[in-house]
Design a protein around this motif. Structure first.
Motif, mmCIF file in Angstrom:
data_model
loop_
_atom_site.group_PDB
_atom_site.id
_atom_site.type_symbol
_atom_site.label_atom_id
_atom_site.label_comp_id
_atom_site.label_asym_id
_atom_site.label_seq_id
_atom_site.Cartn_x
_atom_site.Cartn_y
_atom_site.Cartn_z
ATOM 1 N N ARG A 225 0.831 -1.201 0.000
ATOM 2 C CA ARG A 225 0.000 0.000 0.000
ATOM 3 C C ARG A 225 0.867 1.253 0.000
ATOM 4 N N ALA A 226 0.416 2.242 -0.749
ATOM 5 C CA ALA A 226 1.103 3.536 -0.744
ATOM 6 C C ALA A 226 0.640 4.338 0.469
ATOM 7 N N LYS A 227 1.208 5.522 0.666
ATOM 8 C CA LYS A 227 0.855 6.335 1.838
ATOM 9 C C LYS A 227 -0.609 6.737 1.858
ATOM 10 N N ASP A 228 -1.218 6.845 0.669
ATOM 11 C CA ASP A 228 -2.636 7.214 0.614
ATOM 12 C C ASP A 228 -3.552 6.019 0.832
ATOM 13 N N GLY A 229 -2.952 4.869 1.123
ATOM 14 C CA GLY A 229 -3.743 3.669 1.403
ATOM 15 C C GLY A 229 -4.127 2.863 0.182
ATOM 16 N N ILE A 230 -3.824 3.365 -1.000
ATOM 17 C CA ILE A 230 -4.161 2.659 -2.240
ATOM 18 C C ILE A 230 -3.144 1.553 -2.481
ATOM 19 N N THR A 231 -3.634 0.374 -2.809
ATOM 20 C CA THR A 231 -2.746 -0.761 -3.068
ATOM 21 C C THR A 231 -2.071 -0.581 -4.422
ATOM 22 N N GLY A 232 -0.737 -0.621 -4.413
ATOM 23 C CA GLY A 232 -0.002 -0.434 -5.658
ATOM 24 C C GLY A 232 0.502 -1.733 -6.259
ATOM 25 N N ILE A 233 0.239 -2.874 -5.608
ATOM 26 C CA ILE A 233 0.694 -4.177 -6.090
ATOM 27 C C ILE A 233 -0.517 -5.003 -6.470
ATOM 28 N N SER A 234 -0.589 -5.428 -7.734
ATOM 29 C CA SER A 234 -1.789 -6.141 -8.180
ATOM 30 C C SER A 234 -1.483 -7.479 -8.846
ATOM 31 N N THR A 235 -0.200 -7.853 -8.951
ATOM 32 C CA THR A 235 0.163 -9.106 -9.603
ATOM 33 C C THR A 235 0.997 -9.973 -8.678
ATOM 34 N N GLU A 236 1.042 -11.263 -8.981
ATOM 35 C CA GLU A 236 1.856 -12.185 -8.181
ATOM 36 C C GLU A 236 3.329 -11.812 -8.288
ATOM 37 N N GLY A 238 4.556 -8.862 -8.864
ATOM 38 C CA GLY A 238 4.751 -7.653 -8.078
ATOM 39 C C GLY A 238 4.887 -7.953 -6.604
ATOM 40 N N GLY A 239 4.102 -8.927 -6.123
ATOM 41 C CA GLY A 239 4.179 -9.313 -4.715
ATOM 42 C C GLY A 239 5.507 -9.956 -4.365
ATOM 43 N N ILE A 240 6.030 -10.784 -5.274
ATOM 44 C CA ILE A 240 7.327 -11.436 -5.036
ATOM 45 C C ILE A 240 8.444 -10.391 -4.965
ATOM 46 N N ILE A 241 8.400 -9.431 -5.891
ATOM 47 C CA ILE A 241 9.421 -8.386 -5.910
ATOM 48 C C ILE A 241 9.282 -7.485 -4.681
ATOM 49 N N LEU A 242 8.048 -7.218 -4.248
ATOM 50 C CA LEU A 242 7.824 -6.421 -3.039
ATOM 51 C C LEU A 242 8.490 -7.073 -1.834
ATOM 52 N N ARG A 243 8.291 -8.377 -1.678
ATOM 53 C CA ARG A 243 8.899 -9.077 -0.535
ATOM 54 C C ARG A 243 10.426 -9.009 -0.608
ATOM 55 N N ALA A 244 10.954 -9.125 -1.829
ATOM 56 C CA ALA A 244 12.407 -9.018 -1.986
ATOM 57 C C ALA A 244 12.890 -7.619 -1.618
ATOM 58 N N ALA A 245 12.105 -6.602 -1.980
ATOM 59 C CA ALA A 245 12.482 -5.221 -1.667
ATOM 60 C C ALA A 245 12.544 -4.991 -0.159
ATOM 61 N N LYS A 257 17.594 -12.188 -10.478
ATOM 62 C CA LYS A 257 17.062 -13.211 -9.576
ATOM 63 C C LYS A 257 15.900 -13.934 -10.239
ATOM 64 N N ASP A 258 15.785 -15.227 -9.931
ATOM 65 C CA ASP A 258 14.683 -16.029 -10.460
ATOM 66 C C ASP A 258 13.386 -15.634 -9.777
ATOM 67 N N MET A 259 12.319 -15.530 -10.575
ATOM 68 C CA MET A 259 11.010 -15.224 -10.017
ATOM 69 C C MET A 259 10.458 -16.422 -9.261
ATOM 70 N N LYS A 260 10.454 -17.585 -9.914
ATOM 71 C CA LYS A 260 9.989 -18.833 -9.306
ATOM 72 C C LYS A 260 8.594 -18.714 -8.706
ATOM 73 N N ALA A 261 7.705 -18.040 -9.432
ATOM 74 C CA ALA A 261 6.317 -17.959 -8.961
ATOM 75 C C ALA A 261 5.672 -19.341 -8.998
ATOM 76 N N THR A 262 6.082 -20.164 -9.986
ATOM 77 C CA THR A 262 5.612 -21.551 -10.092
ATOM 78 C C THR A 262 6.815 -22.411 -10.451
ATOM 79 N N ALA A 263 6.622 -23.732 -10.406
ATOM 80 C CA ALA A 263 7.714 -24.650 -10.717
ATOM 81 C C ALA A 263 8.232 -24.453 -12.140
ATOM 82 N N ASP A 264 7.335 -24.058 -13.056
ATOM 83 C CA ASP A 264 7.722 -23.893 -14.460
ATOM 84 C C ASP A 264 8.081 -22.455 -14.822
#
Length: 325
Positions: A225-236, A238-245, A257-264
């Motif tokens: 979420r940004a400071k205004d409360g709006i969610t800026g991450i809408s994809t899987e 994006g979520g993986i990169i957010l956690r890495a950040a 870095k490998d994304m590895k969202a799924t096995a393939d």
């Protein structure tokens, strides 16, 4: 419930001071990233008709359904029994009933599993397979002599074989071909990225020199979420990169870095952390309305509790609960 009086400034500030830990701004981070996915290279794949045809030939068996026959079989060891069987069936008696009468098997035992031509040839002989596949549903073969006597076969069900043509499966083959070649193109492109990085290039230089888009996220919390409360991450991704950040540090070495969202998943990303804003106390002025709402809600809840306790006490003293409503 009686009306709750509005709190004054002093009461609100006191409430705020006692609960400061509840009014903290989370940690925010700003970062840039480049995402490399096989999908982004699919439009660069040149489809080879020759390669598609080779793949079709290789997988041809997968696109074919073998013809099969489900049949009943009876084996008889004397010419007399063979003639008796023929006479009774020709007179209208049921194949299975006569077969059971003249053999030592039950109807279930003379009914064979569905088999294709090759299986029947392997189990019996080519002559039997040819004879069986020449019959229509419900028809009976002639007496076929073998090592153990004579056998009759009756077709109780059949499935004709089918095969998909190259034209039928070309779209499927092409889709798989494009996905596979796109992965190859991605890896070739990664070599170029590595060259820029090896020369000390920044993420901006990678984006500019190789003409790939760079995403920028500013002041995002760990929930995206940004400071205004709006969610800026809408994809899987994006979520993986957010956690890495939120696991990295400003100035970390720039590496793929490998994304590895799924096995393939073959996707990769480059992340550059630009800023870390530590958790901070929200000023009273910014959360005053929120504090007021919490203050009023808390007092209202206390009033409800008092009313409930009073009612319970009156019931214990013998009053009718219905009269309290």
């Amino acid at each position: 419930i009686k009306k709750i009086a509005e709190p004054n400034e002093g009461e609100l500030e006191g409430y705020y001071d006692e609960r400061k830990a509840s009014y903290m701004a989370p940690e925010y981070r700003s970062y840039n990233y480049v995402l490399l996915t096989p999908d982004s290279f699919e439009d660069k794949v040149e489809v080879s008709e020759e390669e598609l045809l080779k793949e079709y030939e290789y997988k041809k068996s997968e696109y074919s359904v073998a013809a099969t026959r489900t049949m009943q079989q009876v084996s008889l060891d004397t010419e007399e029994a063979v003639q008796t069987f023929i006479d009774r069936v020709n007179a209208g008696e049921d194949f299975a009933k006569v077969a059971v009468d003249l053999s030592d098997f039950t109807e279930e035992e003379i009914t064979l599993p569905s088999s294709d031509y090759g299986q029947i040839e392997a189990d019996f002989s080519k002559e039997v397979a040819d004879a069986v596949f020449a019959l229509n549903k419900g028809e009976m073969s002639k007496a076929l002599q073998g090592p153990g006597g004579w056998s009759f076969f009756k077709i109780i069900n059949l499935i004709e074989g089918s095969a998909k043509t190259f034209a039928d499966v070309r779209p499927e083959l092409e889709a798989v071909y494009i996905k596979d070649r796109a992965v190859n193109l991605l890896y070739e492109f990664i070599d170029k990225v590595e060259e820029v990085l090896a020369e000390g290039g920044s993420l901006t230089e990678v984006s500019t020199q190789l003409n790939i888009p760079m995403a920028t996220l500013t002041k995002i919390d760990a929930q995206g979420r940004a400071k205004d409360g709006i969610t800026g991450i809408s994809t899987e991704a994006g979520g993986i990169i957010l956690r890495a950040a939120f696991q990295g540090e400003v100035g970390d070495f720039l590496e793929l870095k490998d994304m590895k969202a799924t096995a393939d998943d073959r996707s990769m990303y480059l992340l550059e952390l630009k800023e870390v804003i530590e958790p901070a106390q929200k000023p009273f002025e910014l959360v005053e309305n929120e504090i007021r709402a919490s203050w009023v809600a808390e007092l209202r809840q206390k009033e409800i509790g008092k009313i409930a306790e009073t009612a319970l006490e009156r019931i214990r003293n013998g009053e009718d609960p219905a009269a309290l409503a």
